[in-house]
Design a protein around this motif. Sequence first.
Motif, PDB file in Angstrom:
ATOM      1  N   ASP A 154     -59.157 -40.843  38.071  1.00 55.52           N
ATOM      2  CA  ASP A 154     -58.878 -40.930  36.708  1.00 55.52           C
ATOM      3  C   ASP A 154     -58.058 -39.573  36.167  1.00 55.52           C
ATOM      4  N   VAL A 155     -56.896 -39.775  35.854  1.00 51.68           N
ATOM      5  CA  VAL A 155     -55.838 -38.662  35.214  1.00 51.68           C
ATOM      6  C   VAL A 155     -55.631 -38.820  33.948  1.00 51.68           C
ATOM      7  N   PRO A 156     -56.127 -37.669  33.163  1.00 53.41           N
ATOM      8  CA  PRO A 156     -56.087 -37.759  31.675  1.00 53.41           C
ATOM      9  C   PRO A 156     -54.479 -38.148  31.264  1.00 53.41           C
ATOM     10  N   GLU A 157     -54.304 -38.787  30.401  1.00 54.35           N
ATOM     11  CA  GLU A 157     -53.263 -39.371  29.826  1.00 54.35           C
ATOM     12  C   GLU A 157     -52.543 -40.365  30.553  1.00 54.35           C
ATOM     13  N   TRP A 177     -56.237 -28.086  31.641  1.00 56.30           N
ATOM     14  CA  TRP A 177     -56.012 -29.343  30.944  1.00 56.30           C
ATOM     15  C   TRP A 177     -55.955 -29.232  29.546  1.00 56.30           C
ATOM     16  N   GLU A 178     -56.367 -27.959  28.966  1.00 57.69           N
ATOM     17  CA  GLU A 178     -56.382 -27.844  27.478  1.00 57.69           C
ATOM     18  C   GLU A 178     -54.846 -27.203  27.221  1.00 57.69           C
ATOM     19  N   LYS A 179     -54.045 -26.916  28.308  1.00 60.31           N
ATOM     20  CA  LYS A 179     -52.825 -26.310  28.120  1.00 60.31           C
ATOM     21  C   LYS A 179     -51.545 -27.131  28.647  1.00 60.31           C
ATOM     22  N   PRO A 180     -51.068 -28.105  28.041  1.00 58.84           N
ATOM     23  CA  PRO A 180     -50.337 -28.991  28.605  1.00 58.84           C
ATOM     24  C   PRO A 180     -48.774 -28.207  29.017  1.00 58.84           C
ATOM     25  N   GLU A 181     -48.755 -26.898  28.559  1.00 55.24           N
ATOM     26  CA  GLU A 181     -47.548 -26.419  29.200  1.00 55.24           C
ATOM     27  C   GLU A 181     -47.711 -25.784  30.433  1.00 55.24           C
ATOM     28  N   THR A 182     -48.856 -25.861  30.946  1.00 54.59           N
ATOM     29  CA  THR A 182     -49.187 -25.516  32.392  1.00 54.59           C
ATOM     30  C   THR A 182     -49.432 -26.641  33.423  1.00 54.59           C
ATOM     31  N   TRP A 183     -48.603 -27.834  32.777  1.00 54.94           N
ATOM     32  CA  TRP A 183     -48.799 -29.022  33.718  1.00 54.94           C
ATOM     33  C   TRP A 183     -47.444 -28.955  34.307  1.00 54.94           C
ATOM     34  N   THR A 184     -47.198 -28.068  35.151  1.00 57.88           N
ATOM     35  CA  THR A 184     -45.684 -28.065  35.948  1.00 57.88           C
ATOM     36  C   THR A 184     -45.953 -27.397  37.292  1.00 57.88           C
TER      37      THR A 184
END
Length: 256
Positions: free
Chosen positions: A61-64, A158-165
């Motif tokens: 399960d992957v958020p979003e 997960w709480e900081k979408p800007e780190t999803w990189t």
Amino acid sequence: YQRRVHGKQWYQRRVHGKQWYQRRVHGGLVEVTADCKDAKCERVKFKNVPAFAVALDREIDVPELGKVVVDVAYGGMWYALVDVDALGTTIAPENGRKLCRLGEMVKRAAAEQIPVSHPENPDISGISIIVIRGPPSGKVKEAHAQNAVIMSSGDFSWEKPETWTGAIDRSPCGTGTCATMAVRYAKGLQKIGEAFVHESILNTTFTGCLVETAQVGQHKAAIPTISGQAWITGMQQMILDPTDPFPEGYTVGDIW
């Protein structure tokens, strides 16, 4: 003969125009062969540590994103592997930002939901990198598949979408190709002795091969080789001045 470079022990010999090296690294013993002609190295091949798959077609399960199917394999590092079609994009430079974002999300979810540890070295644990795999681009006629390997470029939350990189390996990735072949071998898609030409996001290639079978703990494994070519683009000399207030470098805020 033996020689020591930067505190590491190398074993070296020369046979019929080939330079042969052997070195023990964190993952195990690695053998390297350099094909040389007219004092120039034309191609390098290394024989890696055993590669093996530990999870096939595992749903996470992957958020979003929802449910995503991945494989997990060891090729010198612990990899999650996911099909690019499952991410709704393609492997191309113009999709780099999207590939990094989705790859980091899937990798982090896989690491949290599929714990792994090397049977012979428990210190090597946890999924730390991901292969996004797809069909060949059509630009390299000998390629069997294409990939984009995504590496973390900072802390993830997960709480900081800007780190999803992350960052994309410009090459097909040596350990990533080993992990890919381990999954192909486990699924019956590649035999011992068969060549596997892996294409990068920039259409460069590595040639892989599984040369012999092995056993790692309870896992059926294979010994991979990887060969490729690279070019020297420059040399750099670093100078540490005793009066320099930042001899180890520095960072400024969140931009470096």
